[in-house]
Design a protein around this motif. Structure first.
Motif, PDB file in Angstrom:
ATOM      1  N   LEU A   1       0.826  -1.208   0.000  1.00 54.70           N
ATOM      2  CA  LEU A   1       0.000   0.000   0.000  1.00 54.70           C
ATOM      3  C   LEU A   1       0.860   1.258   0.000  1.00 54.70           C
ATOM      4  O   LEU A   1       0.555   2.232  -0.688  1.00 54.70           O
ATOM      5  N   GLN A   2       1.919   1.253   0.782  1.00 52.92           N
ATOM      6  CA  GLN A   2       2.818   2.407   0.802  1.00 52.92           C
ATOM      7  C   GLN A   2       3.463   2.614  -0.560  1.00 52.92           C
ATOM      8  O   GLN A   2       3.607   3.753  -1.035  1.00 52.92           O
ATOM      9  N   ASN A   3       3.826   1.525  -1.203  1.00 50.09           N
ATOM     10  CA  ASN A   3       4.418   1.602  -2.535  1.00 50.09           C
ATOM     11  C   ASN A   3       3.412   2.145  -3.551  1.00 50.09           C
ATOM     12  O   ASN A   3       3.750   2.978  -4.400  1.00 50.09           O
ATOM     13  N   ALA A   4       2.155   1.670  -3.457  1.00 49.51           N
ATOM     14  CA  ALA A   4       1.110   2.137  -4.369  1.00 49.51           C
ATOM     15  C   ALA A   4       0.832   3.619  -4.161  1.00 49.51           C
ATOM     16  O   ALA A   4       0.664   4.383  -5.126  1.00 49.51           O
ATOM     17  N   LEU A   5       0.785   4.050  -2.905  1.00 51.74           N
ATOM     18  CA  LEU A   5       0.542   5.464  -2.611  1.00 51.74           C
ATOM     19  C   LEU A   5       1.660   6.335  -3.168  1.00 51.74           C
ATOM     20  O   LEU A   5       1.402   7.383  -3.776  1.00 51.74           O
TER      21      LEU A   5
ATOM     22  N   TRP B   1      -6.086   6.545  -1.051  1.00 55.02           N
ATOM     23  CA  TRP B   1      -6.038   7.753  -0.219  1.00 55.02           C
ATOM     24  C   TRP B   1      -5.420   7.405   1.122  1.00 55.02           C
ATOM     25  O   TRP B   1      -5.100   6.241   1.387  1.00 55.02           O
ATOM     26  N   VAL B   2      -5.268   8.417   1.980  1.00 54.99           N
ATOM     27  CA  VAL B   2      -4.681   8.217   3.296  1.00 54.99           C
ATOM     28  C   VAL B   2      -5.723   8.538   4.350  1.00 54.99           C
ATOM     29  O   VAL B   2      -6.322   9.618   4.337  1.00 54.99           O
ATOM     30  N   ASN B   3      -5.936   7.587   5.262  1.00 55.27           N
ATOM     31  CA  ASN B   3      -6.861   7.800   6.364  1.00 55.27           C
ATOM     32  C   ASN B   3      -6.286   8.783   7.387  1.00 55.27           C
ATOM     33  O   ASN B   3      -5.100   9.117   7.350  1.00 55.27           O
TER      34      ASN B   3
END
Length: 247
Positions: free
Chosen positions: A103-107, A222-224
């Motif tokens: 997820l961090q990589n995708a963001l 997105w980021v929560n």
């Protein structure tokens, strides 16, 4: 006398008679023909006769169990004595780490996309992959008209549905007004041949998303409020999008 038992609520998905794989993969995975399968974790699930694995296949980490010889694989929930959900425990311990890294990589890939088109006035940033030939992307674009005062959308054009999609993304890249070009492309398509520079940018944008496993459209990320990234596939409804602004 009470006897402790292990319940495997699972599906026997494969059988194999392949010799032990040189790659270290269990034979059942090796024989499946997944060319990019790699081991991320191998662990003892605490059940006699079983091994636990997190193996990345098709860009996604997968947790499952095999017999000791690796010839049979089980997918499902492993229940231990007293009803303990061992799969849930193993997921938190071994799989969640890989998923979080993904997820961090995708963001990061979305945030640094060389071609992205911004609209909206909200403080919350939403990144969405969009293919000009995807009817769901067109529908999603219409849904987002309701929340542009609450959220800032960063459209990331990708050409994943064939050569014409890539051509249209390249034409969007060539345009002076990329937002108008995107809207026209979604509504009716655009004719013409792009420049070499536009095509190179379209390919680079698409490849960056594919390499981050953002390999469909639309995908939203997105980021929560707690700082954790979230990724969702498909068309999100207006109420879900509005709730993002409250986080």
């Amino acid at each position: 006398m009470q006897t402790n038992r292990i319940l495997v609520a699972a599906t026997l998905v494969f059988c194999s008679n392949t010799a032990l794989a040189d790659s270290g993969l269990p034979p059942i995975v090796e024989s499946s023909g997944a060319p990019d399968a790699t081991i991320e974790h191998k662990f003892d699930p605490g059940v006699p006769g079983l091994k636990g694995w997190v193996i990345r296949m098709g860009g996604e980490p997968n947790l499952f169990y095999t017999t000791e010889d690796g010839e049979h694989a089980l997918l499902g929930t492993l229940i231990g004595p007293g009803g303990e959900n061992l799969t849930e425990k193993h997921t938190a311990e071994f799989l969640a780490e890989s998923q979080s890294a993904d997820l961090q990589n995708a963001l990061e890939a979305a945030r640094t996309a060389p071609l992205q088109i911004q609209e909206g006035e909200g403080g919350h940033q939403l990144y969405i992959t969009v293919d000009p030939n995807c009817p769901f992307c067109t529908a999603y674009h219409e849904v987002t008209r309701e929340i542009l005062d609450l959220i800032t959308i960063n459209w990331i054009p990708v050409g994943i549905l064939g050569e014409d999609s890539l051509r249209q993304v390249a034409l969007i890249a060539d345009a002076d007004d990329t937002l108008t070009a995107l809207e026209k492309s979604l509504g009716q398509g655009v004719d013409g041949e792009p420049s070499d520079a536009g095509r190179e940018l379209a390919e680079r944008n698409t490849n960056q998303m594919l390499n981050a496993n953002l390999n469909a459209a639309p995908i939203s990320i997105w980021v929560n409020a707690d700082g954790t990234p979230v990724k969702r596939s498909g068309v999100l409804d207006a109420e879900t999008l509005k709730s993002l602004a409250d986080n």
